[in-house]
Design a protein around this motif. Structure first.
Motif, PDB file in Angstrom:
ATOM      1  N   ARG A  79       0.837  -1.205   0.000  1.00 44.35           N
ATOM      2  CA  ARG A  79       0.000   0.000   0.000  1.00 44.35           C
ATOM      3  C   ARG A  79       0.871   1.253   0.000  1.00 44.35           C
ATOM      4  N   ASP A  80       0.252   2.377  -0.404  1.00 40.44           N
ATOM      5  CA  ASP A  80       0.963   3.655  -0.418  1.00 40.44           C
ATOM      6  C   ASP A  80       1.522   3.959   0.967  1.00 40.44           C
ATOM      7  N   GLY A  81       2.777   4.375   1.004  1.00 48.32           N
ATOM      8  CA  GLY A  81       3.405   4.742   2.270  1.00 48.32           C
ATOM      9  C   GLY A  81       3.958   3.568   3.044  1.00 48.32           C
ATOM     10  N   GLU A  82       3.620   2.367   2.634  1.00 49.79           N
ATOM     11  CA  GLU A  82       4.100   1.169   3.339  1.00 49.79           C
ATOM     12  C   GLU A  82       5.467   0.772   2.784  1.00 49.79           C
ATOM     13  N   SER A  83       6.321   0.321   3.661  1.00 45.89           N
ATOM     14  CA  SER A  83       7.655  -0.099   3.222  1.00 45.89           C
ATOM     15  C   SER A  83       7.550  -1.300   2.292  1.00 45.89           C
ATOM     16  N   LYS A  84       8.444  -1.350   1.309  1.00 48.48           N
ATOM     17  CA  LYS A  84       8.442  -2.452   0.352  1.00 48.48           C
ATOM     18  C   LYS A  84       9.313  -3.614   0.812  1.00 48.48           C
TER      19      LYS A  84
END
Length: 199
Positions: A79-84
């Motif tokens: 999700r947006d803003g979540e670390s990959k």
């Protein structure tokens, strides 16, 4: 996911110059090991993590504080803003050992094959410090924040490293010797000295 590790020149862990006759030891740290401090001296943080680095050590007692850290790619939707990535960190560890002059040491620990294995390993992480012949000289333990080396080990200049004192000795030389002796003193000896000095 294993990052690319590059090797840099040796990072010396002391201040000042070693006498010419003193041959430092070297501790090789792979990219997954991040050395935080050596003998109470903070090590430089580099902008790029996962660097394999060599650390120059003074011969004698050394205290190395470090952590084990790996990065694993997340699978699935992020999700947006979540670390990959998943970051797995052992927390700080300490290894104490006597370094021999002109000797190469390295960290030895299990290399996990998966993120789950890395997570499990990080909970009870321990690394060994081994010499080139594979002999273990230390096993790390969880760092409690209490250094056994109260101040940094600073080498004495060669001209001031003699054992005999003379009447014409300068204050700087005496101060350097006091610093050198202080590092080697036990906690009880330091307390006794401070009581004597301030009475």
């Amino acid at each position: 996911m294993a990052g690319c590790a590059s090797s840099l020149a040796r990072i010396d862990t002391w201040e000042g110059q070693l006498p010419a006759e003193v041959k430092p030891a070297v501790l090789q740290a792979p990219g997954a090991i991040q050395v935080v401090s050596v003998n109470g001296r903070s090590m430089t943080n580099f902008l790029v993590e996962d660097l394999a680095l060599d650390y120059g050590l003074q011969p004698g007692a050394n205290e190395v504080v470090f952590s084990y850290k790996t990065i694993w790619a997340k699978t699935g939707v992020v999700r947006d803003g979540e670390s990959k990535v998943h970051v797995i960190d052992s927390g700080r560890q300490v290894a104490r050992f006597e370094a021999r002059p002109d000797t190469v040491y390295r960290f030895d620990f299990e290399k996990p094959e998966s993120r789950r294995a890395a997570e499990a390993m990080s909970e009870n992480f321990s690394a060994r410090i081994v010499a080139a012949d594979g002999t273990a000289v230390a096993t790390s333990e969880a760092w409690d924040g209490q250094s056994r080396l109260v101040s940094e080990r600073t080498p004495l200049p060669a001209s001031e490293a003699g054992t005999a004192s003379s009447a014409g000795e300068t204050a700087g030389t005496a101060l350097d010797r006091l610093k050198s002796v202080w590092v080697e003193a036990s906690d009880e000896e330091k307390k006794a000295f401070l009581r004597w000095a301030f009475e």
